[in-house]
Design a protein around this motif. Structure first.
Motif, mmCIF file in Angstrom:
data_model
loop_
_atom_site.group_PDB
_atom_site.id
_atom_site.type_symbol
_atom_site.label_atom_id
_atom_site.label_comp_id
_atom_site.label_asym_id
_atom_site.label_seq_id
_atom_site.Cartn_x
_atom_site.Cartn_y
_atom_site.Cartn_z
ATOM 1 N N MET A 187 -3.993 21.147 22.735
ATOM 2 C CA MET A 187 -2.848 21.118 23.622
ATOM 3 C C MET A 187 -1.951 19.920 23.322
ATOM 4 S SD MET A 187 -1.449 22.715 26.031
ATOM 5 C CE MET A 187 -0.359 22.588 27.376
ATOM 6 N N LYS A 188 -2.591 18.779 23.022
ATOM 7 C CA LYS A 188 -1.817 17.574 22.713
ATOM 8 C C LYS A 188 -0.949 17.790 21.484
ATOM 9 C CE LYS A 188 -3.799 13.850 20.990
ATOM 10 N NZ LYS A 188 -4.551 12.588 20.839
ATOM 11 N N TRP A 189 -1.497 18.422 20.453
ATOM 12 C CA TRP A 189 -0.727 18.662 19.230
ATOM 13 C C TRP A 189 0.427 19.617 19.479
ATOM 14 C CZ3 TRP A 189 -0.782 15.520 15.402
ATOM 15 C CH2 TRP A 189 -1.902 14.760 15.165
ATOM 16 N N PHE A 190 0.205 20.600 20.341
ATOM 17 C CA PHE A 190 1.276 21.541 20.677
ATOM 18 C C PHE A 190 2.439 20.805 21.331
ATOM 19 C CE2 PHE A 190 3.332 24.343 23.776
ATOM 20 C CZ PHE A 190 3.855 25.289 22.907
ATOM 21 N N LEU A 191 2.157 19.892 22.252
ATOM 22 C CA LEU A 191 3.216 19.132 22.915
ATOM 23 C C LEU A 191 3.962 18.233 21.940
ATOM 24 C CD1 LEU A 191 1.436 18.180 26.248
ATOM 25 C CD2 LEU A 191 3.199 19.902 25.895
ATOM 26 N N ILE A 192 3.236 17.625 21.018
ATOM 27 C CA ILE A 192 3.870 16.765 20.012
ATOM 28 C C ILE A 192 4.791 17.598 19.110
ATOM 29 C CG2 ILE A 192 3.438 15.334 17.972
ATOM 30 C CD1 ILE A 192 0.905 14.337 19.433
ATOM 31 N N ILE A 193 4.294 18.721 18.657
ATOM 32 C CA ILE A 193 5.099 19.587 17.784
ATOM 33 C C ILE A 193 6.313 20.111 18.539
ATOM 34 C CG2 ILE A 193 5.103 21.800 16.563
ATOM 35 C CD1 ILE A 193 2.198 21.170 15.746
ATOM 36 N N ALA A 194 6.142 20.497 19.807
ATOM 37 C CA ALA A 194 7.267 20.984 20.603
ATOM 38 C C ALA A 194 8.321 19.897 20.783
ATOM 39 C CB ALA A 194 6.769 21.481 21.962
ATOM 40 N N ALA A 195 7.892 18.658 21.003
ATOM 41 C CA ALA A 195 8.840 17.553 21.159
ATOM 42 C C ALA A 195 9.609 17.310 19.865
ATOM 43 C CB ALA A 195 8.106 16.290 21.584
ATOM 44 N N VAL A 196 8.922 17.339 18.734
ATOM 45 C CA VAL A 196 9.578 17.112 17.447
ATOM 46 C C VAL A 196 10.583 18.218 17.157
ATOM 47 C CG1 VAL A 196 9.188 17.064 14.944
ATOM 48 C CG2 VAL A 196 7.720 15.738 16.456
ATOM 49 N N VAL A 197 10.210 19.457 17.403
ATOM 50 C CA VAL A 197 11.113 20.588 17.141
ATOM 51 C C VAL A 197 12.327 20.529 18.057
ATOM 52 C CG1 VAL A 197 11.313 23.106 17.309
ATOM 53 C CG2 VAL A 197 9.347 22.087 16.176
ATOM 54 N N SER A 198 12.116 20.175 19.316
ATOM 55 C CA SER A 198 13.246 20.148 20.244
ATOM 56 C C SER A 198 14.201 18.998 19.969
ATOM 57 C CB SER A 198 12.748 20.080 21.689
ATOM 58 O OG SER A 198 12.115 18.829 21.926
ATOM 59 N N LEU A 199 13.718 17.918 19.366
ATOM 60 C CA LEU A 199 14.570 16.770 19.079
ATOM 61 C C LEU A 199 15.135 16.768 17.662
ATOM 62 C CD1 LEU A 199 12.534 13.956 20.826
ATOM 63 C CD2 LEU A 199 14.630 15.044 21.633
ATOM 64 N N SER A 200 14.864 17.801 16.903
ATOM 65 C CA SER A 200 15.281 17.793 15.498
ATOM 66 C C SER A 200 16.539 18.618 15.263
ATOM 67 C CB SER A 200 14.153 18.294 14.610
ATOM 68 O OG SER A 200 13.884 19.646 14.904
ATOM 69 N N SER A 201 17.431 18.648 16.222
ATOM 70 C CA SER A 201 18.688 19.352 15.981
ATOM 71 C C SER A 201 19.460 18.619 14.882
ATOM 72 C CB SER A 201 19.521 19.431 17.257
ATOM 73 O OG SER A 201 19.991 18.156 17.606
ATOM 74 N N CYS A 202 20.347 19.281 14.269
ATOM 75 C CA CYS A 202 21.049 18.742 13.106
ATOM 76 C C CYS A 202 21.786 17.439 13.438
ATOM 77 C CB CYS A 202 22.019 19.780 12.578
ATOM 78 S SG CYS A 202 22.751 19.339 11.001
ATOM 79 N N ASN A 203 22.560 17.425 14.507
ATOM 80 C CA ASN A 203 23.334 16.234 14.840
ATOM 81 C C ASN A 203 22.453 15.067 15.247
ATOM 82 O OD1 ASN A 203 25.825 17.313 14.271
ATOM 83 N ND2 ASN A 203 26.054 18.188 16.307
ATOM 84 N N THR A 204 21.328 15.349 15.899
ATOM 85 C CA THR A 204 20.410 14.273 16.280
ATOM 86 C C THR A 204 19.857 13.585 15.045
ATOM 87 O OG1 THR A 204 19.800 15.435 18.293
ATOM 88 C CG2 THR A 204 18.299 13.729 17.530
ATOM 89 N N MET A 205 19.417 14.358 14.079
ATOM 90 C CA MET A 205 18.833 13.780 12.868
ATOM 91 C C MET A 205 19.890 13.031 12.057
ATOM 92 S SD MET A 205 15.767 14.386 13.350
ATOM 93 C CE MET A 205 15.081 13.777 11.838
ATOM 94 N N ILE A 206 21.102 13.533 12.009
ATOM 95 C CA ILE A 206 22.178 12.843 11.302
ATOM 96 C C ILE A 206 22.471 11.515 11.981
ATOM 97 C CG2 ILE A 206 24.655 12.913 10.772
ATOM 98 C CD1 ILE A 206 24.309 15.932 10.287
ATOM 99 N N GLY A 207 22.493 11.504 13.308
ATOM 100 C CA GLY A 207 22.743 10.274 14.053
ATOM 101 C C GLY A 207 21.654 9.239 13.836
#
Length: 53
Positions: A1-21
């Protein structure tokens, strides 16, 4: 469950503009630090516009 939450957080924060910023902020911080260490007044103060696709 912990890994699922970590992966979900990374995917949700990896939008194109966020990563460019994050990349631009990291690069600007590196240039500023390098400029301070070399005594050139703090590095480049370039302004970045919006990404062009």
């Amino acid at each position: 469950m912990k890994w699922f939450l970590i992966i979900a957080a990374v995917v949700s924060l990896s939008s194109c503009n966020t990563m460019i910023g994050v990349w631009r902020d990291t690069k600007a911080g590196f240039q500023w630090t390098k400029g301070k260490m070399q005594g050139s007044g703090g590095g480049s103060q370039q302004e970045y516009g919006a990404p062009v696709y």
